[in-house]
Each structure stands twice: as structure tokens, then as C-alpha cells.
Design a protein around this motif. Sequence first.
Motif, PDB file in Angstrom:
ATOM      1  N   MET A  96       0.822  -1.212   0.000  1.00  0.00           N
ATOM      2  CA  MET A  96       0.000   0.000   0.000  1.00  0.00           C
ATOM      3  C   MET A  96       0.858   1.265   0.000  1.00  0.00           C
ATOM      4  N   ARG A  97       2.017   1.229   0.619  1.00  0.00           N
ATOM      5  CA  ARG A  97       2.948   2.368   0.462  1.00  0.00           C
ATOM      6  C   ARG A  97       3.353   2.482  -1.002  1.00  0.00           C
ATOM      7  N   GLY A  98       3.561   1.325  -1.612  1.00  0.00           N
ATOM      8  CA  GLY A  98       3.971   1.303  -3.011  1.00  0.00           C
ATOM      9  C   GLY A  98       2.945   1.909  -3.947  1.00  0.00           C
ATOM     10  N   ALA A  99       1.672   1.901  -3.539  1.00  0.00           N
ATOM     11  CA  ALA A  99       0.629   2.497  -4.376  1.00  0.00           C
ATOM     12  C   ALA A  99       0.890   3.987  -4.595  1.00  0.00           C
ATOM     13  N   PHE A 100       1.511   4.642  -3.623  1.00  0.00           N
ATOM     14  CA  PHE A 100       1.840   6.064  -3.785  1.00  0.00           C
ATOM     15  C   PHE A 100       2.906   6.267  -4.859  1.00  0.00           C
ATOM     16  N   ILE A 150       9.491   3.319  -0.488  1.00  0.00           N
ATOM     17  CA  ILE A 150       8.563   2.777   0.522  1.00  0.00           C
ATOM     18  C   ILE A 150       9.231   2.573   1.880  1.00  0.00           C
ATOM     19  N   ALA A 151      10.568   2.655   1.905  1.00  0.00           N
ATOM     20  CA  ALA A 151      11.285   2.523   3.178  1.00  0.00           C
ATOM     21  C   ALA A 151      11.440   3.865   3.891  1.00  0.00           C
ATOM     22  N   THR A 152      11.076   4.955   3.242  1.00  0.00           N
ATOM     23  CA  THR A 152      11.280   6.282   3.826  1.00  0.00           C
ATOM     24  C   THR A 152      10.115   6.693   4.717  1.00  0.00           C
ATOM     25  N   SER A 153      10.407   7.614   5.632  1.00  0.00           N
ATOM     26  CA  SER A 153       9.358   8.107   6.531  1.00  0.00           C
ATOM     27  C   SER A 153       8.286   8.864   5.749  1.00  0.00           C
ATOM     28  N   GLU A 154       8.670   9.480   4.627  1.00  0.00           N
ATOM     29  CA  GLU A 154       7.702  10.230   3.822  1.00  0.00           C
ATOM     30  C   GLU A 154       6.568   9.334   3.342  1.00  0.00           C
ATOM     31  N   TYR A 155       6.917   8.147   2.868  1.00  0.00           N
ATOM     32  CA  TYR A 155       5.890   7.245   2.323  1.00  0.00           C
ATOM     33  C   TYR A 155       5.142   6.513   3.429  1.00  0.00           C
ATOM     34  N   LYS A 156       5.814   6.281   4.543  1.00  0.00           N
ATOM     35  CA  LYS A 156       5.112   5.735   5.703  1.00  0.00           C
ATOM     36  C   LYS A 156       4.053   6.731   6.172  1.00  0.00           C
ATOM     37  N   ASP A 157       4.432   8.021   6.174  1.00  0.00           N
ATOM     38  CA  ASP A 157       3.511   9.075   6.610  1.00  0.00           C
ATOM     39  C   ASP A 157       2.319   9.222   5.667  1.00  0.00           C
ATOM     40  N   LYS A 158       2.566   9.082   4.356  1.00  0.00           N
ATOM     41  CA  LYS A 158       1.474   9.202   3.379  1.00  0.00           C
ATOM     42  C   LYS A 158       0.372   8.191   3.698  1.00  0.00           C
ATOM     43  N   LEU A 159       0.780   6.959   3.985  1.00  0.00           N
ATOM     44  CA  LEU A 159      -0.185   5.901   4.276  1.00  0.00           C
ATOM     45  C   LEU A 159      -0.894   6.163   5.602  1.00  0.00           C
ATOM     46  N   THR A 163      -4.938   6.925   6.232  1.00  0.00           N
ATOM     47  CA  THR A 163      -5.649   6.036   7.154  1.00  0.00           C
ATOM     48  C   THR A 163      -6.332   6.850   8.256  1.00  0.00           C
ATOM     49  N   GLU A 164      -5.605   7.816   8.797  1.00  0.00           N
ATOM     50  CA  GLU A 164      -6.186   8.665   9.839  1.00  0.00           C
ATOM     51  C   GLU A 164      -7.326   9.521   9.282  1.00  0.00           C
ATOM     52  N   GLU A 165      -7.173   9.942   8.021  1.00  0.00           N
ATOM     53  CA  GLU A 165      -8.220  10.771   7.415  1.00  0.00           C
ATOM     54  C   GLU A 165      -9.516   9.991   7.237  1.00  0.00           C
ATOM     55  N   VAL A 166      -9.421   8.765   6.741  1.00  0.00           N
ATOM     56  CA  VAL A 166     -10.667   8.010   6.516  1.00  0.00           C
ATOM     57  C   VAL A 166     -11.367   7.721   7.841  1.00  0.00           C
ATOM     58  N   ILE A 167     -10.595   7.494   8.905  1.00  0.00           N
ATOM     59  CA  ILE A 167     -11.184   7.301  10.236  1.00  0.00           C
ATOM     60  C   ILE A 167     -11.888   8.581  10.686  1.00  0.00           C
ATOM     61  N   ALA A 168     -11.200   9.710  10.511  1.00  0.00           N
ATOM     62  CA  ALA A 168     -11.760  11.001  10.932  1.00  0.00           C
ATOM     63  C   ALA A 168     -13.038  11.341  10.176  1.00  0.00           C
ATOM     64  N   ARG A 169     -13.150  10.816   8.960  1.00  0.00           N
ATOM     65  CA  ARG A 169     -14.331  11.106   8.136  1.00  0.00           C
ATOM     66  C   ARG A 169     -15.438  10.068   8.301  1.00  0.00           C
ATOM     67  N   GLY A 170     -15.265   9.157   9.255  1.00  0.00           N
ATOM     68  CA  GLY A 170     -16.328   8.202   9.574  1.00  0.00           C
ATOM     69  C   GLY A 170     -16.140   6.816   9.010  1.00  0.00           C
TER      70      GLY A 170
END
Length: 199
Positions: A96-100, A150-159, A163-170
Motif C-alpha cells: 500500500m505504500r507502493g501504491a503512492f 517505501i522505506a522512507t518516513s515520507e511514504y510511511k507518513d502518506k499511508l 488512514t487517519e483521514e478516513v477514520i476522521a471522516r467516519g
Amino acid sequence: MAKKLEFFYDCSSPWTYLAFSQIENVARRHGADLVWRPILVGGVFNAVNPSVYEGREHPVKPKVRYYDKDMQDWARLYGLKIGHPTVFPVNSVKAMRGAFVAIEHGKVSPYSRAVFEAYWGEDRDVSRDEILRDIVRAAGLDQEEFFAKIATSEYKDKLRVNTEEVIARGGFGSPTIFVDGEMFFGNDRLVLVEHRLSH
């Protein structure tokens, strides 16, 4: 003005594979702007929907039998092969990180399709680097760039952020779909998504 169609998804869900196989055609039919939003559904379950784990530990047998029939009915309708992967649930975090990375190169559709087909159709463990390498190659992405990113913090953060956004939106699972901010959950709600897009 085109409607915004957001598709929050994780390849570890068979129902998401079903919806994924249709979402581009849905967007095309209605002239909607499709926005791919990779997430980690395990993070969603941990935060707001732990009942998923309880259901796996204490399954209701008639419901499980029907669930499997229902899934195969949908798969036949869509012309997909969905099996019972040996490794389930799978750790989909790298995929899923790779999807970015795939989004950046305009290849998120073939990449995601290759991930879904490998896992659900071919029983290949998409958490393993050697399997991901085949997928990355098939999607026409650069392997070195893919694994470095996908090993970088940038791509970990994107995922994490998605994930946090979809939770926040219900949201509480995958696939979660929004049409101009209105939420729909699951493959079987695509008919409602289409209705919303057409009105």
C-alpha cells in the motif's frame, strides 16, 4: 463541474478487489474525478472497528458460509478469480505504500490490479519483497526507486495520513468511497455511488 470520487482502499480485502475492478468504469461513466487513496485497513480496524477481529475469532458459521457464496457470486459477475489465500490476513503495508509510488507515475491502476490478482487470484504473499518485485516489474515501475521510497518516513507518513483521514471522516473499513464528501462503504454500495454521481 466534475464530481470528486475518492476511493480509500487496501489490497488485503476481497470486497475491495471487487469494488476496485469497477471503480474506474463508474468514474468514466459519470465523468467523475477519481482520486486513489491507499490506506492500511488494519489501522482502521485497530482504531474504530475491533469487532472484525472478534468475528474472526468467533465466526457465525451460517454467516461465514453465506459470506463466501456472496463473494463468489460477485466475483463471477465481475469476471474475477477470488480464492482463499494461505496467508490471511496479509501484511499489506509495503504494497500500500507502493501504491503512492505508482500514483506518481500514473500507474496506480495496473499496479493495484497486479497486487490484487497476485494475492486473491494466485495466492501469492504480497508482503514478501520477491513477490512485490514481480508486481512492480509487471506494472512497469522501477524496482530500485520503489523499494527505496517505501522505506522512507515520507511514504510511511502518506499511508498513515490517509488512514487517519478516513477514520476522521467516519470510515471503518475498506473500500470506503466518497462522492463529493458523502460516504459509501463496500462493493455492494456501488449502485448507490452511481446514483449519487448521476444526480
